[in-house]
Design an enzyme around this catalytic site. Structure first.
Site, short mmCIF file in Angstrom:
data_model
loop_
_atom_site.label_atom_id
_atom_site.label_comp_id
_atom_site.label_asym_id
_atom_site.label_seq_id
_atom_site.Cartn_x
_atom_site.Cartn_y
_atom_site.Cartn_z
N THR A 134 0.82 -1.21 0.00
CA THR A 134 0.00 0.00 0.00
C THR A 134 0.86 1.27 0.00
O THR A 134 2.01 1.24 0.47
CB THR A 134 -0.89 -0.02 1.26
OG1 THR A 134 -1.46 1.27 1.46
CG2 THR A 134 -0.09 -0.34 2.52
N ASP A 135 0.26 2.37 -0.45
CA ASP A 135 0.95 3.66 -0.37
C ASP A 135 1.02 4.18 1.07
O ASP A 135 1.76 5.13 1.36
CB ASP A 135 0.27 4.71 -1.28
CG ASP A 135 -1.19 4.99 -0.93
OD1 ASP A 135 -1.74 4.32 -0.02
OD2 ASP A 135 -1.79 5.88 -1.56
N GLU A 136 0.23 3.57 1.98
CA GLU A 136 0.18 4.10 3.35
C GLU A 136 1.50 3.93 4.09
O GLU A 136 1.73 4.57 5.11
CB GLU A 136 -0.98 3.45 4.12
CG GLU A 136 -2.29 3.65 3.39
CD GLU A 136 -3.54 3.40 4.23
OE1 GLU A 136 -3.47 3.47 5.46
OE2 GLU A 136 -4.58 3.13 3.61
N TYR A 160 -1.84 -0.52 10.92
CA TYR A 160 -1.94 -1.18 9.61
C TYR A 160 -0.74 -0.84 8.73
O TYR A 160 -0.05 -1.73 8.21
CB TYR A 160 -3.25 -0.76 8.91
CG TYR A 160 -3.26 -1.07 7.42
CD1 TYR A 160 -3.25 -2.38 6.97
CD2 TYR A 160 -3.28 -0.04 6.47
CE1 TYR A 160 -3.24 -2.68 5.60
CE2 TYR A 160 -3.28 -0.33 5.11
CZ TYR A 160 -3.26 -1.64 4.68
OH TYR A 160 -3.25 -1.93 3.33
N LYS A 164 2.28 -3.30 7.32
CA LYS A 164 2.57 -3.50 5.89
C LYS A 164 4.02 -3.09 5.58
O LYS A 164 4.70 -3.74 4.78
CB LYS A 164 1.60 -2.68 5.03
CG LYS A 164 0.16 -3.16 5.03
CD LYS A 164 -0.05 -4.54 4.44
CE LYS A 164 0.16 -4.60 2.95
NZ LYS A 164 -0.22 -5.94 2.39
P1 NAD Z 1 -9.38 -7.49 2.11
O1 NAD Z 1 -9.34 -7.21 3.58
O2 NAD Z 1 -10.63 -7.22 1.35
O3 NAD Z 1 -9.00 -9.03 1.86
C1 NAD Z 1 -7.96 -9.67 2.53
C2 NAD Z 1 -8.12 -11.16 2.34
O4 NAD Z 1 -7.01 -11.80 3.00
C3 NAD Z 1 -9.40 -11.72 2.96
O5 NAD Z 1 -10.03 -12.60 2.06
C4 NAD Z 1 -8.90 -12.47 4.18
O6 NAD Z 1 -9.71 -13.60 4.52
C5 NAD Z 1 -7.51 -12.90 3.74
N1 NAD Z 1 -6.61 -13.13 4.88
C6 NAD Z 1 -6.45 -12.35 5.98
N2 NAD Z 1 -5.55 -12.89 6.80
C7 NAD Z 1 -5.10 -14.02 6.20
C8 NAD Z 1 -4.16 -15.01 6.56
N3 NAD Z 1 -3.48 -14.94 7.72
N4 NAD Z 1 -3.95 -16.04 5.72
C9 NAD Z 1 -4.64 -16.14 4.56
N5 NAD Z 1 -5.57 -15.24 4.18
C10 NAD Z 1 -5.80 -14.19 4.98
O7 NAD Z 1 -8.16 -6.67 1.51
P2 NAD Z 1 -8.00 -6.02 0.07
O8 NAD Z 1 -8.59 -4.66 0.12
O9 NAD Z 1 -8.45 -6.98 -0.95
O10 NAD Z 1 -6.42 -5.83 -0.01
C11 NAD Z 1 -5.61 -6.87 -0.53
C12 NAD Z 1 -4.16 -6.47 -0.38
O11 NAD Z 1 -3.94 -5.23 -1.06
C13 NAD Z 1 -3.73 -6.22 1.07
O12 NAD Z 1 -2.44 -6.72 1.24
C14 NAD Z 1 -3.76 -4.70 1.22
O13 NAD Z 1 -2.82 -4.29 2.19
C15 NAD Z 1 -3.37 -4.27 -0.17
N6 NAD Z 1 -3.91 -2.97 -0.60
C16 NAD Z 1 -5.24 -2.67 -0.46
C17 NAD Z 1 -5.71 -1.44 -0.91
C18 NAD Z 1 -7.19 -1.09 -0.81
O14 NAD Z 1 -7.55 0.07 -1.09
N7 NAD Z 1 -8.06 -2.00 -0.46
C19 NAD Z 1 -4.85 -0.51 -1.50
C20 NAD Z 1 -3.48 -0.86 -1.62
C21 NAD Z 1 -3.02 -2.08 -1.18
P1 TYD Z 2 -10.84 3.89 4.14
O1 TYD Z 2 -11.79 3.46 3.07
O2 TYD Z 2 -10.98 3.28 5.50
O3 TYD Z 2 -9.37 3.72 3.55
P2 TYD Z 2 -7.93 4.21 4.18
O4 TYD Z 2 -8.09 4.60 5.58
O5 TYD Z 2 -7.10 2.97 4.00
O6 TYD Z 2 -7.48 5.34 3.29
O7 TYD Z 2 -10.99 5.44 4.31
C1 TYD Z 2 -10.75 6.33 3.24
C2 TYD Z 2 -10.82 7.73 3.78
O8 TYD Z 2 -12.16 7.98 4.22
C3 TYD Z 2 -9.94 7.93 5.01
O9 TYD Z 2 -9.39 9.25 4.95
C4 TYD Z 2 -10.90 7.82 6.17
C5 TYD Z 2 -12.21 8.35 5.60
N1 TYD Z 2 -13.43 7.74 6.18
C6 TYD Z 2 -14.46 8.58 6.63
O10 TYD Z 2 -14.35 9.82 6.59
N2 TYD Z 2 -15.58 7.99 7.13
C7 TYD Z 2 -15.74 6.64 7.23
O11 TYD Z 2 -16.81 6.17 7.73
C8 TYD Z 2 -14.69 5.80 6.73
C9 TYD Z 2 -14.81 4.31 6.80
C10 TYD Z 2 -13.56 6.40 6.21
#
Ligand code: NAD
Ligand code: TYD
Length: 354
Positions: A134-136, A160, A164
């Site tokens: 992630t970019d975070e 988080y 990561k």
């Molecule tokens: P998500 O939370 O929707 O899905 C995560 C999946 O991993 C789930 O199906 C969960 O059951 C599985 N999981 C959790 N712990 C596990 C373990 N110990 N062993 C096996 N499986 C396990 O997450 P996502 O949004 O699909 O993100 C996927 C990846 O991309 C993550 O690594 C996240 O950090 C990264 N990412 C997400 C975003 C975003 O905006 N969602 C952006 C950048 C990077």
């Molecule tokens: P989120 O979808 O939780 O992603 P991330 O924290 O990984 O960026 O949140 C996106 C942005 O929205 C973040 O700045 C937090 C804000 N947010 C709200 O303002 N209200 C909400 O109920 C949630 C879930 C997020």
């Protein structure tokens, strides 16, 4: 056709990736997922009878299980999506994040190292370990700072992001020390079909349709760089195929939006697609207490992946948001299924105690 071991393939991005790969038939998929609250096997129901797809419930921290799967399926590459992924949950309960994102990635790397070291020299050369991050990990930008580049120093602010970052460092070290052929991607906020409705965009869509408050943390001026999920999946395929071993690639939408602007845009689209006679959806917007340590701004510089690998997103924010809202309107069975008791408990914990 390549065989991929995908972890976390029952979550939001992983499932979109698996569905895309099977639809285009460019890879056989072995999907290892622990099935936490964030997962949903209904997302993958259409692959039930696909002979080139198989699902295994299990944990990336389980060295024996992962070693067995690697030996059994002999993948050409692995993609590690598995993670605890929600910042707000990491604030309430960081333990699970350390366990899966750091310890789990370590155990998973160990099993992969042992597998890779036993491959023939030719297969060793072809193998890839792609870690999805992630970019975070880069922390928070000020308004006039340039976007994150691959060499921006890590400065994670939430449990988080820190977990990561720890995982990313381990992946880097396994390449540097053991020459494991790793690739790491750092992507901005994703949105699209199948996202669990605790994240901002699906939460806003579903709360609005239910006539519930649309919670905005703090002043709503925090900025995220939004990318449509299928564009992220395309980028991962490109990095897997053409990325330079040991390198990292930033992926983003070049689409910075304040949270308030995102929520207002969703409201305006819903006013068109699902109008309510008695209200404008934006009247549901409610400012609530801020997230502790809330990062102010994320933005991604995608020049490296664009110039070196030729990737760029296909969707803009308007087209992606419209597709996403239409998807949630058309998939109420999926939505009802994920909004179970566990989801209700989370909504109480995060919103009622603020
Ligand atoms: P998500 O939370 O929707 O899905 C995560 C999946 O991993 C789930 O199906 C969960 O059951 C599985 N999981 C959790 N712990 C596990 C373990 N110990 N062993 C096996 N499986 C396990 O997450 P996502 O949004 O699909 O993100 C996927 C990846 O991309 C993550 O690594 C996240 O950090 C990264 N990412 C997400 C975003 C975003 O905006 N969602 C952006 C950048 C990077
Ligand atoms: P989120 O979808 O939780 O992603 P991330 O924290 O990984 O960026 O949140 C996106 C942005 O929205 C973040 O700045 C937090 C804000 N947010 C709200 O303002 N209200 C909400 O109920 C949630 C879930 C997020």
């Amino acid at each position: 056709m390549q065989t991929l071991l995908v972890t976390g393939g029952a979550g939001f991005i992983g499932a979109n990736f698996v569905l895309q790969a099977r639809k285009a038939q460019w890879a056989n998929i072995v999907n290892l997922d622990k099935l936490t609250y964030a997962s949903n096997l209904q997302t993958l129901a259409e692959l039930q009878d696909d002979p080139n797809y198989c699902f295994i419930q299990g944990d990336i921290s389980n060295f024996e299980l992962v070693s067995y799967l690697l030996a059994q399926y002999q993948p050409d590459a692995v993609i590690n999506f598995a993670a605890e992924s929600h910042v707000d949950r990491s604030i309430f309960n960081p333990q699970d994040f350390i366990q899966t994102n750091i310890v789990g990635t370590f155990q998973f790397l160990e099993a992969n190292r042992a597998y890779w070291q036993k491959l023939t020299p030719q297969r060793q050369q072809q193998f890839r370990f792609l870690h999805v991050s992630t970019d975070e990990v880069y922390g928070s930008l000020n308004p006039n700072d340039p976007p994150f580049k691959e060499d921006t120093p890590y400065a994670p602010n939430s449990p988080y992001a820190a977990s990561k970052a720890g995982a990313d460092h381990l992946v880097r070290a396994y390449h540097h020390t053991y020459t494991l052929p790793t690739l790491t991607t750092n992507c901005s906020n994703n949105y699209g079909p199948f996202q669990f409705p605790e994240k901002l965009i699906p939460l806003t869509i579903l709360n609005a349709l239910d006539g519930k408050p649309l919670p905005i943390y703090g002043d709503g001026q925090n900025i995220r760089d939004w990318l449509y999920v299928s564009d992220h999946c395309d980028a991962l395929r490109v990095v897997l195929r053409e990325g330079c071993i040991g390198e990292t690639y930033n992926i983003g939408g070049t689409n910075e939006q304040t949270n308030l602007a995102v929520v207002e845009r969703i409201c305006a689209i819903l006013d068109e697609l699902a109008p309510k006679s008695d209200l404008n959806y934006s009247s549901l917007i409610t400012f609530i207490k801020d997230r502790p340590g809330h990062d102010r701004r994320y933005a991604i510089d995608c020049n490296k992946i664009n110039q070196n690998l030729g990737w760029q997103p296909k969707e803009n924010f308007e087209s992606g948001l419209l597709k996403t809202i239409q998807w949630y309107l058309n998939n109420s069975a999926w939505v009802d299924y994920v909004r179970t008791g566990a989801y209700q408990n989370w909504m109480k914990q995060n919103y009622e105690q603020r």
